[in-house]
Design a protein around this motif. Structure first.
Motif, short mmCIF file in Angstrom:
data_model
loop_
_atom_site.label_atom_id
_atom_site.label_comp_id
_atom_site.label_asym_id
_atom_site.label_seq_id
_atom_site.Cartn_x
_atom_site.Cartn_y
_atom_site.Cartn_z
N GLY A 261 0.83 -1.21 0.00
CA GLY A 261 0.00 0.00 0.00
C GLY A 261 0.86 1.25 0.00
O GLY A 261 0.60 2.18 -0.77
N LEU A 262 1.89 1.26 0.84
CA LEU A 262 2.77 2.43 0.88
C LEU A 262 3.41 2.67 -0.48
O LEU A 262 3.56 3.80 -0.93
N SER A 263 3.75 1.55 -1.13
CA SER A 263 4.47 1.66 -2.40
C SER A 263 3.61 2.34 -3.45
O SER A 263 4.11 2.86 -4.43
N HIS A 264 2.32 2.30 -3.21
CA HIS A 264 1.40 2.72 -4.22
C HIS A 264 1.57 4.13 -4.67
O HIS A 264 1.56 4.45 -5.85
N SER A 265 1.67 5.02 -3.69
CA SER A 265 1.52 6.43 -4.03
C SER A 265 2.73 7.00 -4.69
O SER A 265 2.60 7.90 -5.50
N GLY A 266 3.91 6.52 -4.35
CA GLY A 266 5.11 7.14 -4.89
C GLY A 266 5.03 7.29 -6.39
O GLY A 266 4.90 8.38 -6.93
N THR A 267 5.06 6.13 -7.07
CA THR A 267 5.06 6.17 -8.52
C THR A 267 3.75 6.75 -9.04
O THR A 267 3.75 7.51 -10.01
N LEU A 268 2.66 6.42 -8.37
CA LEU A 268 1.35 6.87 -8.84
C LEU A 268 1.26 8.39 -8.79
O LEU A 268 0.89 9.03 -9.78
N MET B 245 10.67 6.00 -2.91
CA MET B 245 9.87 5.40 -1.84
C MET B 245 9.15 4.17 -2.36
O MET B 245 9.12 3.12 -1.71
N THR B 246 8.58 4.27 -3.55
CA THR B 246 7.87 3.13 -4.13
C THR B 246 8.79 1.93 -4.28
O THR B 246 8.46 0.83 -3.87
N VAL B 247 9.96 2.17 -4.87
CA VAL B 247 10.85 1.04 -5.14
C VAL B 247 11.22 0.33 -3.85
O VAL B 247 11.16 -0.90 -3.75
N ALA C 171 -11.30 -4.48 -4.09
CA ALA C 171 -10.23 -3.96 -4.96
C ALA C 171 -10.15 -2.43 -4.91
O ALA C 171 -9.10 -1.88 -4.56
N PRO C 172 -11.24 -1.70 -5.20
CA PRO C 172 -11.12 -0.24 -5.10
C PRO C 172 -10.86 0.24 -3.67
O PRO C 172 -10.13 1.23 -3.49
N TYR C 173 -11.39 -0.46 -2.69
CA TYR C 173 -11.18 -0.08 -1.30
C TYR C 173 -9.69 -0.17 -0.95
O TYR C 173 -9.11 0.73 -0.32
N PHE C 174 -9.05 -1.25 -1.40
CA PHE C 174 -7.62 -1.40 -1.14
C PHE C 174 -6.81 -0.35 -1.90
O PHE C 174 -5.83 0.18 -1.40
N VAL C 175 -7.21 -0.08 -3.14
CA VAL C 175 -6.47 0.90 -3.94
C VAL C 175 -6.54 2.26 -3.26
O VAL C 175 -5.52 2.96 -3.11
N VAL C 176 -7.74 2.62 -2.80
CA VAL C 176 -7.91 3.92 -2.14
C VAL C 176 -7.09 3.97 -0.85
O VAL C 176 -6.35 4.94 -0.61
N GLY C 177 -7.16 2.91 -0.07
CA GLY C 177 -6.39 2.87 1.17
C GLY C 177 -4.90 2.95 0.89
O GLY C 177 -4.15 3.61 1.61
N ALA C 178 -4.48 2.29 -0.19
CA ALA C 178 -3.06 2.28 -0.54
C ALA C 178 -2.60 3.68 -0.93
O ALA C 178 -1.55 4.15 -0.47
N ILE C 179 -3.39 4.35 -1.74
CA ILE C 179 -3.01 5.71 -2.16
C ILE C 179 -2.96 6.61 -0.93
O ILE C 179 -2.04 7.43 -0.77
N ILE D 283 0.39 8.48 0.24
CA ILE D 283 0.53 9.95 0.27
C ILE D 283 1.04 10.37 1.64
O ILE D 283 1.91 11.24 1.75
N ALA D 284 0.51 9.73 2.67
CA ALA D 284 0.97 10.07 4.02
C ALA D 284 2.48 9.83 4.14
O ALA D 284 3.21 10.65 4.70
N LEU D 285 2.94 8.71 3.58
CA LEU D 285 4.38 8.44 3.69
C LEU D 285 5.20 9.42 2.86
O LEU D 285 6.28 9.84 3.26
#
Lengths: 185, 228, 462
Positions: free
Chosen positions: C77-84, C107-109, C247-255, C259-261
């Motif tokens: 989840g943390l990895s999500h936002s960096g690249t995104l 951060m993503t990598v 799926a969307p719930y996890f994606v949203v939580g991941a983003i 972002i927080a990280l």
């Protein structure tokens, strides 16, 4: 032309020379490029080194079309085939019944195919862009390290040494701080 | 082709747990010990679930033997990334120990919680190692569960084949069935309409655990009748 | 002319941003030693785990997955936002992205690298993990592509590959700058890594072109990765897990947690490397707005999921929800609600607080406390309350799991610290480009967007 006395001399004479005129800012460099063109130097003999993308409008755009999208498309196709044959093909090679589900179920094959398609695009685009940039370079290219501190280098490839002196004059005329010569461009 | 199935007559089950002991002895099920069992690590390929009904003093215990339901549409099978569990042609849910990497995904997806993991190297207090069954593998950090005593099924089929006939009804008995004194457990071939298991599986008392999930278990329970 | 030329301050940017790369202080060694010892302790815990058995974890029947999988989901989840974030901001040409992209991509990598270790550690027999790699065994058997775990394996590999490439490509020009400034063995490293970049028109035009393509490609990959992580759960028939909204719930939580990280890391980078003039209140203001929006969306998804369970009262599902909200997990549940909704909502609403770097640090850390609680609440209660009440259980982590978790957080920090030692943590050329555009547009005040946006500056040559 006289018969060359020295072998070394001969190579110098026939090989091309690359000149780098170093300018303090992009506008000076732009004027230099315009001036070179006015003197009849073809645009494809001139190139500009900078540490940031050149601002729009300063130079005539680099217009050679990129073939990168073809690489991406090829990657997508290769990935699609690879993903589909891995997920569907290997299941058929060694059919094992699990959970009363079909051996090849399209939704799950779709997930794998999707991921492999994306992976194909990414990898082929990487290869494509390196090819189009001409990287990695094996030979040390004509380059002035001061470019990374904000100077702009104007590179001109000269066919003969004679022309190179002429061009050196033009570069100086437009305010080049220093001019470096590289033999054999 | 056989289709193996089991019938559990809850009317006959007394909850004596002889089947539990027989299963452990037959299948080399490791002994977790008191402390580990307290943490929920005990393995019971065959377990007796006990439910209390009513309020004191009118209390009644109900017993239900629960083991791998050998589902035709087993939820545990497709989730395994390495095909360590799959469906055999004879309707058995087969666990391949050598292939198991221990993701424990199958156990999470089993609505009957009948899959057991080897949390440590298997252990038996003395003198139990002396009675390990040579026909059954000892498992090491992999998933395991009731097999319907596949080693007995194999032997039964081989004997029948040598004699040039099909397996006779009742010829193959898993350890739990063999031990069940009240005869609550019946094992046999569902494809043979004359077999006891096939006839009992059509009883009006029959039900299957969590039939609503569509897992199509091969274990049929016969519910208790009221003698009130 | 030269004073407001776009290249006038390039050398200063190089000096500012390369200082941590080219100069090493005792603080660096102290931090590496500290983080390294936590990682070593974690390595010892893993050795103990391998030599004794997975039973040294607090796992049991029915809780077969716990802290390792929680960590996995959390780190993916943390990895999500960096690249995104970086990709979305590049695609939309958001001007304020410039100082953020590099740090976010890195951060993503590193979070995926850490995340990918957990499924391996959690295996019963980690030494045969290669059974999951798609190649046939001696008998010609391939892995089961119907298993969501294989989808996961392939999705994570794709995302890691893509993220590394997406981190590396825009770093090549900056690597060339370090190459021109460094000495000794490091010079050879950067000569190799910068691939002979000279900054010619051809290279720049192709770089902007490829970043355009990669940004568009990496966004759907990022979305698919966390969807597939959610499907590890949603494809089962475990009550509450088996949910279409996962799926969307996890994606949203991941983003959200990502972002927080990003905010946490930006605050720390700004503070440690004295980059106040690059990471300005404006960046935190915009990231804070994103955090606000994500907190609301996250709660919306959580509520939509919980409401259907609560109202439907399907017994096995309701048992899980009850156990989550009213049972022993209630403190964790309220931690999640307070940290994920109440605090971010009531702080990120105000501009003054969004522009206060200290507030941003505290709120971003709390959001991830909340998201970690959410991951626990998704995984443990559902397994504890299965369909057969006779097989209900609970879970307590052991010192082994806690040590490995601590090592994961330390390991991520260590990788990041080492990254900042070898690579510029702010994309120098993007910052310089932005300064140039502002100068061209005649904007003097730093930190404000150019009046005249240079239309498609990155794709100008393509």
């Amino acid at each position: 032309m006289d018969k060359p006395v020295d072998k070394h001399e001969a190579r110098q004479d026939t090989s091309r020379t690359v000149l780098i005129g170093l300018y303090d800012d992009v506008h000076a460099a732009g004027r230099a490029v315009d001036g070179l063109e006015k003197h009849g130097i073809a645009r494809d003999k001139i190139s500009v080194n900078s540490s940031v993308p050149l601002p729009v409008g300063t130079f005539r755009a680099y217009t050679r079309p990129s073939r990168l999208p073809y690489f991406s498309a090829l990657g997508a196709f290769a990935g699609l085939i690879a993903g589909f044959s891995l997920a569907a093909g290997t299941a058929m090679l060694y059919p094992i019944a699990t959970g009363g589900k079909p051996i090849v179920s399209l939704p799950t094959v779709g997930v794998i195919t999707y991921e492999f398609t994306m992976l194909g695009i990414i990898l082929f685009t990487l290869v494509g862009v390196l090819y189009e940039m001409g990287l990695p370079r094996v030979k040390k290219p004509p380059y002035d390290p001061r470019v990374s501190d904000g100077c702009v280098g104007v590179l001109v490839t000269c066919e003969t040494e004679q022309i190179s002196f002429e061009i050196e004059g033009i570069l100086r005329e437009y305010g080049a701080a220093t001019i470096t010569r590289f033999a054999g461009g | 082709m056989y289709k193996w199935a089991m019938v559990v007559d809850l009317d006959r089950c007394t909850g004596c747990a002889a089947c539990v002991v027989a299963c452990r002895a037959e299948n080399n099920v490791p002994i977790a010990g008191e402390e580990e069992a307290g943490k929920g690590r005990a393995s019971f390929w065959m377990r007796i679930e006990r439910y209390w009904e009513g309020e004191y003093p009118n209390v009644r215990a109900r017993y239900m033997p629960v083991f791998c339901q050998q589902c035709a549409n087993a939820p545990c099978e497709p989730v395994c990334p390495v095909y360590a569990t799959y469906h055999s042609a004879e309707g058995l849910n087969v666990q391949v120990y050598n292939r198991c990497v221990g993701t424990r995904y199958c156990a999470n997806n089993c609505p009957y919680a009948v899959r057991y993991f080897n949390w440590f190297d298997p252990r038996w207090p003395d003198p139990l190692p002396e009675q390990l069954n040579p026909d059954v593998t000892v498992r090491f950090r992999v998933m395991e569960k009731c097999t319907f005593c596949i080693q007995r099924i194999r032997r039964g089929k081989e004997l029948a084949k040598m004699a040039g006939r099909r397996v006779i009804d009742g010829e193959i008995q898993p350890a739990c069935v063999q031990t069940c004194a009240p005869g609550a457990l019946v094992f046999g071939d569902l494809n043979d309409p004359a077999s006891r298991v096939a006839r009992l599986a059509m009883s009006p008392r029959r039900f299957r655990l969590h039939e609503d999930l569509g897992t199509e278990p091969a274990v049929f329970y016969l519910k208790e009748q009221s003698y009130g | 002319m030269a004073s407001d030329s776009p290249f006038g301050s390039a050398a200063r940017v190089n000096d500012d941003i390369l200082r941590p790369v080219l100069q090493t202080t005792w603080r660096f060694y102290a931090v590496v030693a500290l983080l390294g010892s936590v990682v070593l302790w974690g390595a010892f815990a893993v050795w103990y785990l391998l030599s004794t058995g997975i039973g040294v974890f607090g796992l049991n029947r029915p809780v077969y997955w716990a802290l390792m999988i929680i960590n996995f989901v959390f780190f993916v989840g943390l990895s999500h936002s960096g690249t995104l974030i970086s990709a979305i901001l590049r695609v939309t040409h958001a001007e304020w992205r410039r100082p953020i992209t590099r740090g976010a991509e890195a951060m993503t990598v590193f979070t995926i690298m850490v995340a990918a270790a957990f499924p391996l550690i959690h295996l019963g027999r980690p030494w045969v993990f290669y059974y999951l790699i798609p190649y046939p065994d001696l008998r010609g058997l391939w892995p089961n592509f119907r298993s969501p775990l294989i989808w996961d394996f392939i999705a994570i590999s794709t995302y890691l590959t893509g993220s590394i490439i997406y981190l590396y490509l825009p770093m090549i020009p900056d690597l060339a700058v370090i190459r021109d400034r460094s000495h000794g063995w490091r010079r050879y490293l950067y000569i190799a890594l910068s691939l002979g970049w000279t900054g010619s028109e051809r290279e720049w035009s192709r770089l902007s072109r490829v970043l355009g393509i990669m940004a568009v490609v990496i966004i759907p990959v990022a979305v698919s990765v966390h969807s597939i992580v959610s499907w590890d759960f949603a494809m089962t028939i475990v009550p509450v897990w088996h949910s279409t909204i996962f799926a969307p719930y996890f994606v949203v939580g991941a983003i959200y947690s990502g972002i927080a990280l990003v905010i946490t890391i930006m605050v720390l980078i700004r503070w440690v490397f004295n980059l106040q003039s690059y990471l300005q209140p404006r960046q935190f203001d915009n990231l804070g707005k994103l955090l606000f929006v994500m907190s609301v969306i996250w709660f919306y998804f959580w509520f939509a999921d919980a409401l259907t369970t609560w109202y439907g009262r399907e017994p096995s599902e309701f048992a899980v929800l009850r156990y989550t909200i009213l049972g022993p997990f209630a403190p964790l549940f309220w931690t999640m609600i307070v940290c994920n909704l109440v605090i971010p909502f009531w702080t990120m609403m105000f501009k003054q607080l969004r522009r206060n770097v200290l507030v941003m640090l505290v709120v971003s850390l709390l959001v991830n406390v909340g998201m970690y609680s959410e991951r626990i609440l998704i995984i443990v209660p559902a397994l504890s309350r299965g369909r057969l009440p006779s097989a209900w259980g609970s879970y307590q982590p052991t010192w082994v799991e806690i040590s490995i978790t601590a090592a994961a957080f330390a390991g991520f920090s260590l990788l990041y610290v080492l990254f900042t030692k070898f690579f510029p943590v702010v994309s120098m050329w993007e910052v310089k480009e932005g300064m140039g555009e502002r100068a061209e547009a005649g904007v003097k005040e730093p930190g404000t967007p150019p009046r005249k946006t240079v239309e498609g500056a990155e794709g100008a040559y393509g």
